[in-house]
Design a protein around this motif. Structure first.
Motif, short mmCIF file in Angstrom:
data_model
loop_
_atom_site.label_atom_id
_atom_site.label_comp_id
_atom_site.label_asym_id
_atom_site.label_seq_id
_atom_site.Cartn_x
_atom_site.Cartn_y
_atom_site.Cartn_z
N SER A 175 -8.51 8.77 4.68
CA SER A 175 -7.17 8.59 5.24
C SER A 175 -7.11 8.93 6.73
O SER A 175 -6.04 8.88 7.34
N LYS A 204 -0.96 2.52 10.08
CA LYS A 204 0.37 2.51 9.47
C LYS A 204 1.33 1.54 10.17
O LYS A 204 2.48 1.43 9.79
N ARG A 231 0.81 -1.23 0.00
CA ARG A 231 0.00 0.00 0.00
C ARG A 231 0.84 1.27 0.00
O ARG A 231 0.55 2.24 -0.71
N ASP A 232 1.91 1.29 0.80
CA ASP A 232 2.72 2.49 0.96
C ASP A 232 3.98 2.48 0.10
O ASP A 232 4.82 3.38 0.22
N GLY A 253 1.23 -1.96 4.85
CA GLY A 253 1.67 -0.88 3.99
C GLY A 253 3.00 -1.15 3.31
O GLY A 253 3.19 -0.83 2.14
N ASP A 254 3.93 -1.74 4.06
CA ASP A 254 5.26 -2.04 3.51
C ASP A 254 5.82 -3.25 4.25
O ASP A 254 6.72 -3.14 5.08
#
Length: 463
Positions: free
Chosen positions: A422, A427, A398-399, A431-432
């Protein structure tokens, strides 16, 4: 509507009628103990289309067994995501959730130390369970009077329709022979055939005495409790997946499934929200909290186009395409929602901004249950994702991947649209994740082991 809509609706309606008829025969020809009576009653209530305003839509129309008690119509899963109500031009704003394991959710409460709401049913947790101390029973009470779902104008209409149901005797056996000793007004048939919402100056258009209103309220509570009892039964929440047989030592994961489970509990962080329990627990693969994953807006959601008044003057979505679903925050701001669920604590209104954009963490059990391998399901509250691979890839990237517009080449593979909302974005857990493509596939492989109805191969069962 998709070209295959009428054909698929007819197929689902025929299957609902078949299940209801089979259940009625079981009730008629079998001696049932108390538990079986309640379970059978709950099942009949879920598969009875006469409990909707036009007598054409059962609860199960959006929640069929072959798809894990969620949306059974592939063409809708691929397009509108939400399903039409009894008034067929009205659609709700979210994908149907699964009934499976829903009764295991605790009564909604706020954990101040954790800073989280925990429990309840529905994507926005609004079936809190406070009144009946049972979230899934209160969830069952939502659709019958929701204007975009089953559409009855008054909860008393459920009692009226039940008083004429072929299983009335079973209801009275379970909940009391005086359940339907109600003096109905002469216009009750007409009132209950008029789609919700009721007139602004007549909140309860079935005009009853105080005593009869109290009796219909008890019938409506009994309706919800019986459905919850059925959802609790092994027919709906059986714990019979391959994952369960592996945990019982009767089978082993394949190497890919094993890797997926290790990633699920480790690098991918799935287990932080989709908890698989501890020693002696029945793993439910949810922590019953809510989260904003940053899911993009789904332009195919039919609700986005319900801004104009329909033929009865009802506007489901005054905001039209500009509508943003703020999830739990929306429920917390209102002491009464459209379908009647109450925010039971006015103090929670102050917490609403912290929960905008958040939706309930669903169980992952039966997340891949489908009638055939090529059947398309929809995922997340707005059905933006159409496969588990897309979901896992989103969590992973996502990120990392660039932004793109809906419909752009590469969407869902090499780029992602912006989040629908948002606010309060998660987070920490996605995301990553730095997963490889093979690791994404391994997680999907593991998720498929959570499908109930698994049979241990004979040679393995003998291990």
């Amino acid at each position: 509507m998709p070209p295959s809509f009428d054909r698929e609706v007819a197929r689902v309606e025929a299957e609902i009628d078949r299940i209801e008829a089979d259940t009625l025969r079981q009730v008629e020809h079998n001696s049932l103990d108390r538990q079986a009576q309640v379970h059978m009653l709950g099942k009949l209530l879920l598969f009875d289309k006469h409990l909707s305003v036009h007598q054409n839509e059962a609860c199960s129309f959006c929640h069929m067994p072959e798809t894990g008690f969620t949306g059974p119509i592939q063409s809708l899963n691929q397009t509108t995501v939400s399903y039409p109500g009894s008034e067929r031009t009205r659609f709700s704003n979210r994908k149907p959730q699964s009934y499976m394991y829903a009764p295991f959710a605790p009564v909604l409460h706020y954990n101040a130390l954790q800073g989280d709401f925990i429990g309840g049913n529905f994507w926005d947790m609004r079936a809190s369970g406070y009144r009946l101390q049972n979230p899934s029973a209160e969830q069952a009470q939502g659709p019958p009077t929701n204007p975009v779902e089953m559409g009855l104008p008054d909860s008393a209409c459920v009692a009226f329709r039940l008083s004429r149901a072929p299983y009335r005797k079973l209801f009275e056996t379970v909940w009391g022979k005086d359940s339907f000793t109600i003096q109905w007004p002469p216009d009750v048939e007409k009132v209950c055939a008029t789609p919700a919402p009721p007139p602004a100056n007549d909140e309860y258009p079935v005009h009853l005495s105080v005593a009869d209103r109290a009796r219909t309220d008890r019938v409506y509570d009994s309706f919800g409790l019986a459905i919850s009892a059925y959802e609790f039964s092994p027919e709906v929440s059986p714990f019979t997946s391959k994952y369960d047989t592996v945990q019982a030592g009767k089978e082993q994961f394949t190497p890919q499934e094993k890797l997926g489970y290790e990633l699920f509990r480790g690098k991918a962080k799935c287990n932080e929200c989709h908890r698989d329990g501890g020693p002696g627990e029945e793993p439910l693969f949810t922590d019953f909290t809510a989260s904003n994953l940053g899911v993009p807006k789904n332009p195919g959601l039919q609700y986005n186009y319900e801004s104009a008044p329909d033929q009865r003057g009802y506007r489901a979505n005054p905001d039209g395409p500009a509508y943003v679903d703020v999830g739990v925050g929306s429920f917390l701001r209102r002491l009464k929602s459209l379908s009647g669920q109450l925010n039971p604590d006015s103090g929670w209104i102050l917490l609403a901004p912290k929960f905008d954009g958040k939706f309930q963490v669903p169980t992952l059990r039966n997340v891949d249950m489908r009638p055939s391998p090529d059947f398309v399901k929809a995922y997340m509250h707005n059905g933006y994702f159409k496969s588990l691979k897309e979901v896992v890839h989103f969590y992973n990237t996502r990120d990392v991947l660039p932004r793109c517009a809906a419909g752009d080449r590469g969407e869902k593979v090499t780029c992602w649209p912006v989040p629908e909302d948002s606010t309060n974005l998660n987070k920490r857990q996605l995301g990553d994740l730095k997963l490889t493509d093979q690791e994404e596939d391994a997680i999907v492989s593991f998720l498929k082991t959570l499908t109930d109805g698994h049979t241990v191969p004979k040679q393995r069962a003998a291990m």
